[in-house]
Design an enzyme around this catalytic site. Structure first.
Site, PDB file in Angstrom:
ATOM      1  N   LYS A   1     -15.790  -0.989   2.395  1.00 44.36           N
ATOM      2  CA  LYS A   1     -15.211  -1.625   0.836  1.00 44.36           C
ATOM      3  C   LYS A   1     -16.134  -2.518   0.436  1.00 44.36           C
ATOM      4  O   LYS A   1     -16.765  -3.207   0.699  1.00 44.36           O
ATOM      5  CB  LYS A   1     -13.867  -3.113   1.949  1.00 44.36           C
ATOM      6  CG  LYS A   1     -12.561  -2.098   2.410  1.00 44.36           C
ATOM      7  CD  LYS A   1     -12.032  -4.013   2.721  1.00 44.36           C
ATOM      8  CE  LYS A   1     -10.735  -3.452   3.813  1.00 44.36           C
ATOM      9  NZ  LYS A   1      -9.772  -4.414   4.174  1.00 44.36           N
TER      10      LYS A   1
ATOM     11  N   GLU B   1       1.275  -1.138  -0.282  1.00 45.00           N
ATOM     12  CA  GLU B   1       0.211   0.205   0.304  1.00 45.00           C
ATOM     13  C   GLU B   1       0.985   1.422   0.018  1.00 45.00           C
ATOM     14  O   GLU B   1       0.603   2.196   0.184  1.00 45.00           O
ATOM     15  CB  GLU B   1      -0.922  -0.304   1.223  1.00 45.00           C
ATOM     16  CG  GLU B   1      -2.403  -1.234   1.169  1.00 45.00           C
ATOM     17  CD  GLU B   1      -3.023  -1.321   2.277  1.00 45.00           C
ATOM     18  OE1 GLU B   1      -3.116  -0.246   2.674  1.00 45.00           O
ATOM     19  OE2 GLU B   1      -4.082  -1.873   1.888  1.00 45.00           O
TER      20      GLU B   1
END
Length: 433
Positions: free
Chosen positions: A337, A205
């Site tokens: 999400k 990330e």
């Protein structure tokens, strides 16, 4: 003029070099919406199922050609002709066509691609930016970014169990300033780590993945970087972590690398409480495992009035799981999400339930991302107030930040950066300076 005329899917690659699916929905008026589906590394067991081909001779079994076939075949046949403005009808058609609780027949990655691409096409057709199509004229809150600058756990090959150490630039007046603050701290952290002899390669990330002596050292580096960048830890910049505790939970025990013997739930809670007492830590995500509901209840009793306790693996963006959590006093915040549940409609239903239950919402990326910036528009569209989309490196992460910059610019004076609101509501937690 807004009926779905055609749907086409293709196999593309995500930020980890693994295949994912991209879908294009074309309306009879010629407008096109495109969406690419993300993929997680640490996933909750109750998530909607992401289908892979399983052919070891191709992409090590991770191909998505079966998903592409499902979209271009039965899904396309079922959805063509439906008005794209009727998002609920489109999504319910997809859910019914799949017919399983976890979307295991067609795959959540197939269904989500169509769902999100439909919303994009509809927004184009009516001439609205996506965030406004989702949320109407009230969509104007720019979220506080939770920037993952030190990676551990399943996201990095190092000795840290905590998966994400994040900074939250709450003291900024605008999102643009918040992004600048984050970038300055990120680059300062790189300089400090490098000076101390640490490798400054990055994880999935975009955060750094150093081998450190302890988790405390990671927090200390963050505080030092914030200060050396010219900001005040606790008032201008707060800290957040994603423990991803399910990743090291086995036989009702937590196996941490810095302890020779595993911890029980009570000991794990004390371990987390120690960090909140020593550092300006305002948010803990997945502090306990998804199946440790008794532990979660105790964690919420111990810390729920002081800091944000975010459920990701335990709630998996599912209104049924969230409803159960609310009833049992689990956490006070939910990570959103879209690929955990599989359609935009179900995502919005979960968000509405969270708001009705006074839970905060954080719109989130996955560790396997693409250049698709849908979640940036979603965060503003629902006035989430918080977004988690990685560090200040890797273009798959920055695509979301850059889209938020564009949205803020477009909203002009009506844009509201959520940082001061968040800071005011949590001002008592972080006085460690």
């Amino acid at each position: 003029m807004t009926a779905i005329a055609s749907i086409w899917a293709r196999e593309i690659l995500d930020s980890r070099g693994n295949p994912t699916v991209e879908v294009e929905v074309t309306l009879d008026s010629g407008y096109i919406g495109r969406a690419a589906v993300p993929s997680g590394a640490s996933t909750g067991t109750r998530e909607a199922l992401e289908l892979r081909d399983g052919d070891k001779q191709r992409y090590n079994g991770k191909g998505v050609l079966k998903v592409v076939e499902a979209v271009n075949g039965p899904i396309s046949e079922a959805v063509i002709g439906i008005d794209a403005l009727r998002q609920v009808q489109v999504d319910n058609t997809l859910i019914d066509l799949d017919g399983t609780d976890n979307k295991s027949k067609l795959g959540a990655n197939a269904i989500l691609g169509v769902s999100l691409a439909t919303a994009r096409a509809a927004a184009e057709a009516v001439g609205l930016p996506l965030y406004q199509y989702i949320g109407g004229t009230n969509a104007k809150v720019l979220p506080v970014p939770l920037m993952n600058v030190i990676n551990g756990g399943a996201h990095a090959p190092n000795n840290l169990d905590i998966q994400e150490f994040m900074i939250m630039p709450v003291g900024a007046e605008t999102f643009r300033d918040a992004l600048r603050m984050g970038a300055e701290i990120f680059h300062t952290l790189k300089t400090i780590l490098s000076a101390d002899g640490h490798v400054t390669s990055v994880g999935d990330e975009g955060g750094f993945a150093p081998h450190l002596k302890s988790h405390d050292e990671a927090f200390q580096y963050l505080v030092k970087a914030i200060e050396e960048a010219g900001y005040n830890p606790g008032s201008e910049v707060m800290l957040a972590i994603d423990v991803a505790a399910s990743e090291f939970y086995k036989d009702k025990r937590y196996f941490l690398t810095e302890y020779k013997t595993p911890l029980n739930s009570e000991e794990m809670i004390e371990w987390l409480k120690g960090f909140t007492s020593r550092y300006p830590l305002i948010s803990i995500e997945d502090g306990l495992a998804e199946n440790d509901w008794d532990g979660w209840r105790e964690l919420t009793v111990e810390l729920g009035n002081d800091i944000q306790l975010v459920g990701d693996d335990i709630f998996v963006t599912n209104p049924i799981m969230l409803s159960q959590g609310v009833e049992e006093g689990i956490g006070n915040s939910i990570l959103i999400k879209v690929n955990q549940i599989g359609t935009l409609t179900e995502t919005l239903d979960t968000i509405e339930l969270a708001k009705q239950s006074a839970y905060t919402t954080i719109v989130s990326h996955r560790s396997g991302e693409t250049e698709d910036s849908f979640i940036a528009d979603l965060a503003v569209g629902i006035n989430a107030g918080q977004i988690k989309t990685g560090s200040l490196s890797r273009s798959d992460r920055l695509a979301k930040y850059n889209q938020l910059l564009r949205i803020e610019e477009e909203l002009e004076d009506s844009a509201i950066y959520y940082g001061p609101v968040f800071s005011e509501s949590n001002h008592s937690c972080c006085d460690h300076t």
